[in-house]
Motif scaffolding. Structure first.
Motif, PDB file in Angstrom:
ATOM      1  N   VAL A   1       0.895  -0.809  -0.095  1.00 42.61           N
ATOM      2  CA  VAL A   1      -0.465   0.336  -0.161  1.00 42.61           C
ATOM      3  C   VAL A   1       0.757   1.158  -0.105  1.00 42.61           C
ATOM      4  O   VAL A   1       1.863   1.244  -0.304  1.00 42.61           O
ATOM      5  N   PHE A   2       0.532   2.396  -0.131  1.00 40.87           N
ATOM      6  CA  PHE A   2       1.158   2.984  -0.157  1.00 40.87           C
ATOM      7  C   PHE A   2       1.248   4.697   0.395  1.00 40.87           C
ATOM      8  O   PHE A   2      -0.935   4.477   0.333  1.00 40.87           O
ATOM      9  N   ALA A   3       0.953   5.121   1.521  1.00 38.65           N
ATOM     10  CA  ALA A   3       0.708   6.400   1.745  1.00 38.65           C
ATOM     11  C   ALA A   3       1.045   7.327   1.365  1.00 38.65           C
ATOM     12  O   ALA A   3      -0.184   8.229   1.745  1.00 38.65           O
ATOM     13  N   ASP A   4       1.615   7.872   0.370  1.00 35.63           N
ATOM     14  CA  ASP A   4       1.159   8.869  -0.233  1.00 35.63           C
ATOM     15  C   ASP A   4       1.025   8.523  -1.618  1.00 35.63           C
ATOM     16  O   ASP A   4       0.729  10.139  -1.949  1.00 35.63           O
ATOM     17  N   ARG A   5      -0.837   7.937  -1.696  1.00 38.12           N
ATOM     18  CA  ARG A   5      -0.472   8.233  -3.502  1.00 38.12           C
ATOM     19  C   ARG A   5      -2.694   7.394  -2.889  1.00 38.12           C
ATOM     20  O   ARG A   5      -2.879   7.468  -1.968  1.00 38.12           O
ATOM     21  N   THR A   6      -2.888   8.378  -3.759  1.00 43.38           N
ATOM     22  CA  THR A   6      -4.389   8.531  -3.709  1.00 43.38           C
ATOM     23  C   THR A   6      -5.437   7.165  -3.585  1.00 43.38           C
ATOM     24  O   THR A   6      -4.338   6.627  -5.400  1.00 43.38           O
ATOM     25  N   TYR A   7      -6.282   6.538  -3.800  1.00 44.00           N
ATOM     26  CA  TYR A   7      -7.101   5.268  -4.390  1.00 44.00           C
ATOM     27  C   TYR A   7      -8.552   5.245  -5.074  1.00 44.00           C
ATOM     28  O   TYR A   7      -9.225   6.315  -4.863  1.00 44.00           O
ATOM     29  N   GLY A   8      -8.709   4.396  -5.877  1.00 52.24           N
ATOM     30  CA  GLY A   8     -10.009   4.869  -6.888  1.00 52.24           C
ATOM     31  C   GLY A   8     -10.360   3.517  -6.099  1.00 52.24           C
ATOM     32  O   GLY A   8     -10.172   3.341  -5.392  1.00 52.24           O
ATOM     33  N   PRO A   9     -12.361   3.555  -6.673  1.00 55.84           N
ATOM     34  CA  PRO A   9     -12.542   3.047  -6.049  1.00 55.84           C
ATOM     35  C   PRO A   9     -12.674   1.518  -6.492  1.00 55.84           C
ATOM     36  O   PRO A   9     -13.231   0.727  -5.905  1.00 55.84           O
TER      37      PRO A   9
ATOM     38  N   CYS B   1       5.129   1.459   0.920  1.00 59.48           N
ATOM     39  CA  CYS B   1       6.130   2.473   0.538  1.00 59.48           C
ATOM     40  C   CYS B   1       5.883   4.085   1.327  1.00 59.48           C
ATOM     41  O   CYS B   1       4.843   4.499   1.109  1.00 59.48           O
ATOM     42  N   ILE B   2       7.042   4.645   1.285  1.00 58.03           N
ATOM     43  CA  ILE B   2       7.235   5.450   0.900  1.00 58.03           C
ATOM     44  C   ILE B   2       8.083   5.703  -0.238  1.00 58.03           C
ATOM     45  O   ILE B   2       9.037   5.229  -0.577  1.00 58.03           O
ATOM     46  N   HIS B   3       7.797   6.922  -0.779  1.00 58.20           N
ATOM     47  CA  HIS B   3       9.316   7.542  -1.994  1.00 58.20           C
ATOM     48  C   HIS B   3       9.892   7.652  -0.975  1.00 58.20           C
ATOM     49  O   HIS B   3       9.887   9.190  -0.683  1.00 58.20           O
TER      50      HIS B   3
END
Length: 255
Positions: free
Chosen positions: A165-173, A222-224
């Motif tokens: 999973v990504f800390a700083d990204r948004t997700y679609g439905p 994940c952090i970038h």
């Protein structure tokens, strides 16, 4: 007790272009994905990053990408599953040589950027990547987007996979990441990112861009490492998870 891994994409300096926070971030994470020279990285950077990761007892993974230094591997390319297989085998071999030269062992493989996103959606591409890992080092983990084609391909082949999973990204439905070309794809507010991380880890839920809850299994976060505030962000995420009693460790690594 919840257990989760914190991973970061590192070793992405190239020539005179430097990512200054790599060494400072290593004590804060539990696994590192090291660029293998296609999208970023060079032999000297690979060697140095491997050595630093071993010194900090951080699990080491190959971070293979598309051959696109100019676009940092974030531009899609029309490649076949066989080409994906070849690219992954080649890049794994390069990093593994550095890891072995210092007496270490590789732990996982995580595709980078556009290759990662393409394989999350394309069954055949995902299978080419999973097959490459399995044939080179079947004991490795594949880090792939939670619920994606990559994890499904790994399951079919018998390769161990870890839902990312990504800390700083948004997700679609649909549980997929919002493309970087879309507004709001990257979360800019630290408080929002921290709240998203905590809910994914503790509740197994992420709120989509449309406001709907999406089930998600957070096994690694994940952090970038290339972000402007990467170091501070890593410090805050680790501090938050520790304060919530979350056990931080790489998959299969005893602490």
């Amino acid at each position: 007790m919840n257990t989760v891994d914190i991973n970061c994409d590192l070793g992405e300096s190239y020539g005179v272009y430097r990512m200054a926070s790599d060494e400072a971030i290593l004590p804060l994470i539990t696994s590192a994905n090291i660029a293998c020279g296609f999208h970023a990285g060079d032999p000297a950077t690979m060697r140095q990053t491997v050595l630093q990761a071993l010194e900090h007892h951080v699990a080491i993974g190959a971070h293979p990408g598309l051959p696109d230094l100019q676009g940092f591997g974030r531009r899609r390319m029309d490649i076949s599953p066989r080409e994906a297989y070849d690219m992954v085998v080649y890049q794994m071999g390069a990093l593994d040589a550095f890891v072995r030269s210092y007496g270490g062992r590789m732990h996982h493989v995580k595709p980078h950027g556009a290759l990662y996103n393409m394989a999350a959606e394309d069954d055949q591409l995902a299978e080419g990547i999973a097959e490459a890992i399995y044939k080179v080092q079947p004991e490795l983990y594949l880090y792939g987007l939670a619920g994606s084609a990559m994890k499904q391909a790994a399951d079919r082949i018998g390769l161990r996979s870890i839902g990312e999973v990504f800390a700083d990204r948004t997700y679609g439905p649909d549980g997929r990441l919002t493309p970087r070309s879309h507004p709001g794809a990257v979360i800019q507010k630290t408080e929002q990112a921290l709240a998203q991380v905590l809910r994914m880890v503790k509740e197994g839920i992420v709120v989509s861009t449309e406001g709907s809850p999406v089930s998600i299994k957070a096994e690694t976060i994940c952090i970038h490492g290339d972000g402007a505030h990467a170091l501070v962000f890593a410090q805050e995420i680790r501090s938050l998870l520790e304060s919530e009693g979350v056990n931080l460790t790489a998959p299969g690594v005893a602490r």
